[in-house]
Design an enzyme around this catalytic site. Sequence first.
Site, PDB file in Angstrom:
ATOM      1  N   LYS A  80       0.826  -1.216   0.000  1.00 58.91           N
ATOM      2  CA  LYS A  80       0.000   0.000   0.000  1.00 58.91           C
ATOM      3  C   LYS A  80       0.857   1.262   0.000  1.00 58.91           C
ATOM      4  CE  LYS A  80      -2.478  -0.807   3.755  1.00 58.91           C
ATOM      5  NZ  LYS A  80      -1.891  -2.090   4.207  1.00 58.91           N
TER       6      LYS A  80
ATOM      7  N   ARG B 268      -9.885   0.771   8.667  1.00 61.47           N
ATOM      8  CA  ARG B 268      -9.404  -0.559   9.020  1.00 61.47           C
ATOM      9  C   ARG B 268     -10.462  -1.356   9.771  1.00 61.47           C
ATOM     10  NH1 ARG B 268      -3.638   0.614   9.080  1.00 61.47           N
ATOM     11  NH2 ARG B 268      -2.362  -1.218   9.424  1.00 61.47           N
TER      12      ARG B 268
ATOM     13  N   ARG C 133      11.716  -6.081   5.512  1.00 56.53           N
ATOM     14  CA  ARG C 133      11.503  -4.657   5.233  1.00 56.53           C
ATOM     15  C   ARG C 133      12.405  -3.785   6.105  1.00 56.53           C
ATOM     16  NH1 ARG C 133       5.496  -2.208   5.079  1.00 56.53           N
ATOM     17  NH2 ARG C 133       5.424  -2.610   7.317  1.00 56.53           N
TER      18      ARG C 133
ATOM     19  N   ARG D 282      11.045  -1.505  11.381  1.00 54.13           N
ATOM     20  CA  ARG D 282       9.924  -1.019  12.187  1.00 54.13           C
ATOM     21  C   ARG D 282       9.744  -1.945  13.378  1.00 54.13           C
ATOM     22  NH1 ARG D 282       4.758   0.244   8.374  1.00 54.13           N
ATOM     23  NH2 ARG D 282       3.751  -0.646  10.218  1.00 54.13           N
TER      24      ARG D 282
ATOM     25  N   ARG E  47      -0.418  -8.650  13.670  1.00 53.92           N
ATOM     26  CA  ARG E  47      -1.037  -7.687  12.759  1.00 53.92           C
ATOM     27  C   ARG E  47      -1.868  -8.391  11.694  1.00 53.92           C
ATOM     28  NH1 ARG E  47       4.011  -4.952  10.725  1.00 53.92           N
ATOM     29  NH2 ARG E  47       2.659  -3.620   9.459  1.00 53.92           N
TER      30      ARG E  47
END
Length: 215
Positions: free
Chosen positions: A13, A88, A122, A155, A166
């Site tokens: 996204k 969300r 990531r 992160r 998540r």
Amino acid sequence: MRLILLGCPGAGKGTQAKLITAHFHIPAISTGDIFRTAIQQGSELGRQVKAIVESGHLVPDDLVIKLVAERISQADCEQGFLLDGFPRTTAQAEALQTLSPIDYVIDIDVPEDEIVKRLSGRRVHPASGRTYHLIYQPPRHPEQDDITGEALIQRPDDSEATIRKRLSVYHEQTHPLRHYYQQLQKQKDAPRYLHIDGTGSVDVITQTIMSHLHH
Ligand code: AMP
């Protein structure tokens, strides 16, 4: 052009948000980025949400809705905006319906085993939000941002245990929005729902999305 990006964490996204908004000259509004910035700055908002965000749970609806309502009422959103990471929950989607008309809902779909691979590799340059991937999109120098040379970070919510949390939050609370927006298709003036295959190259995905957006 008022757009929503749906899709699970790691679906791409953020990457698509930057490319699409550059094309339409509209702001990309990432609620996750707003929270991360607030946490880094140690602001009142940051203190309120730090533990929640870092554990992979969702920030309460009323707080997020108020924040987005304020943000999209600002002058730079007059010609449109793209929401990345909002709504969300069904409550957020219903609130958004009363706040602003939306033209398109872009739902980027990536299978779950691919997601865990993507998120655990990531790396982020915190100051700019630029993202890299240790395997798929490595920086020129290990652990350094290509443009500033500053250190990249992982992160705090990209650890494997938090990724799994998540994803389960996504399945329980956000995935039902797909059905919510599909149901709305029957109504006139409803946002158009686009289901996009999020595997494959970034450029092809951007082109596929663009080919569906008419303005
Ligand atoms: P993201 O960068 O979109 O993955 O968001 C990171 C984290 O910020 C999420 O795991 C949540 O804790 C929080 N967050 C972001 N957007 C929302 C939202 N719309 N509702 C609730 N929590 C959110």
